[in-house]
Design a protein around this motif. Structure first.
Motif, mmCIF file in Angstrom:
data_model
loop_
_atom_site.group_PDB
_atom_site.id
_atom_site.type_symbol
_atom_site.label_atom_id
_atom_site.label_comp_id
_atom_site.label_asym_id
_atom_site.label_seq_id
_atom_site.Cartn_x
_atom_site.Cartn_y
_atom_site.Cartn_z
ATOM 1 N N THR A 161 0.985 -1.099 -0.086
ATOM 2 C CA THR A 161 -0.103 -0.038 0.021
ATOM 3 C C THR A 161 0.926 1.059 -0.074
ATOM 4 N N VAL A 162 0.478 2.351 -0.627
ATOM 5 C CA VAL A 162 1.180 3.555 -0.878
ATOM 6 C C VAL A 162 0.182 4.746 -0.547
ATOM 7 N N GLN A 163 0.644 5.678 0.371
ATOM 8 C CA GLN A 163 0.028 6.790 0.504
ATOM 9 C C GLN A 163 0.756 8.130 0.552
ATOM 10 N N ARG A 164 0.092 9.260 0.171
ATOM 11 C CA ARG A 164 0.511 10.642 0.381
ATOM 12 C C ARG A 164 0.686 10.970 1.636
ATOM 13 N N GLY A 165 1.626 11.712 1.975
ATOM 14 C CA GLY A 165 1.905 12.232 3.413
ATOM 15 C C GLY A 165 2.644 13.471 3.611
ATOM 16 N N ALA A 166 3.029 13.892 4.708
ATOM 17 C CA ALA A 166 3.740 15.031 5.046
ATOM 18 C C ALA A 166 5.020 14.670 5.900
ATOM 19 N N ALA A 167 6.309 14.962 5.804
ATOM 20 C CA ALA A 167 7.134 14.815 6.769
ATOM 21 C C ALA A 167 7.299 16.275 7.546
ATOM 22 N N PRO A 168 7.035 16.357 9.075
ATOM 23 C CA PRO A 168 7.196 17.386 9.724
ATOM 24 C C PRO A 168 8.547 17.741 9.780
ATOM 25 N N PRO A 169 8.819 19.151 9.768
ATOM 26 C CA PRO A 169 10.223 19.775 10.076
ATOM 27 C C PRO A 169 10.933 18.914 11.471
#
Length: 241
Positions: A161-169
């Motif tokens: 499975t593959v998802q979009r996300g965001a890496a916090p600073p």
């Protein structure tokens, strides 16, 4: 005034977004992660992912959006690549889909960039959820089905499975991988017989398309601008439960 996205609107937005993924070689990279075996694709989208997978393995794909299926079949035909696509609601699988899965005996199940239009999100998530929470819960509900019958028969050895996300600073790639592995072991994979074997974090060129992503507020995360990322989670069956 904002208008509610229809299934056709969604297909048009996703055509642009997935075309960008293809241009950035995201699908080519993801294809290399999963074993080259008979693959059940949950969500053919506009066909770019199906095309990538079907270049070197048999593929049976599912989608419930007739507009996306039309795009996918046209794309496969243009490139001279074969894959079977069945229109069905994965939450209420049709008899045709159940028969096709039984005959296909997939070794791999993939669910890349799981999402859908607001009607699906509303139908398959609790009514009391805020609109910004629904896409995440919808994705999680679909992911739960990737490791359960009837989409995941005993023949399946791998789930991706593959998802979009965001890496916090300030959060390292190693930390992201560790946290994602723990999260998937605790929720999606618990009591499934599968375990995480590989997590990868890829750069996401989010600003290249106008896809209307909904961001959920996370006051628990460090301040600052997060980095868009794509997260790949590969799991292998260790036992049949």
């Amino acid at each position: 005034m904002l208008q509610r996205m229809t299934p056709k609107d969604y297909s048009e937005f996703w055509e642009r977004e997935s075309s960008q993924f293809a241009s950035d070689n995201i699908y080519a990279h993801l294809r290399q992660i999963v074993p080259t075996e008979a693959t059940l694709e949950v969500g053919c989208g506009a066909g770019w992912s199906t095309l990538s997978l079907a270049t070197n393995r048999p593929v049976l794909a599912i989608d419930n959006n007739a507009h996306l299926i039309g795009l996918a079949r046209s794309r496969l035909n243009t490139h001279g690549v074969n894959a079977e696509i069945i229109q069905s609601d994965l939450f209420e699988p049709s008899d045709d889909l159940l028969k096709a899965i039984e005959a296909f005996q997939p070794k791999v199940v993939v669910g890349w960039f799981i999402g859908s239009h607001p009607d699906d999100n509303d139908k398959r998530t609790p009514a009391d959820l805020r609109i910004d929470q629904k896409p995440k819960v919808y994705r999680e509900n679909v992911e739960d089905r990737l490791v359960a019958l009837p989409l995941c028969p005993p023949s399946v050895e791998w789930v991706h499975t593959v998802q979009r996300g965001a890496a916090p600073p300030g959060v390292s790639e190693a930390q992201i991988k560790d946290e994602m592995a723990k999260e998937y072991e605790k929720y999606m994979l618990i009591n499934s017989g599968f375990t995480v074997t590989d997590v990868q974090v890829l750069d996401w060129n989010q600003g290249a398309t106008p896809f209307p992503y909904v961001q959920t507020a996370r006051p628990d995360l460090p301040p600052g601008k997060p980095k868009p990322v794509i997260i790949s989670i590969l799991a292998r069956r260790m036992s049949n439960v």
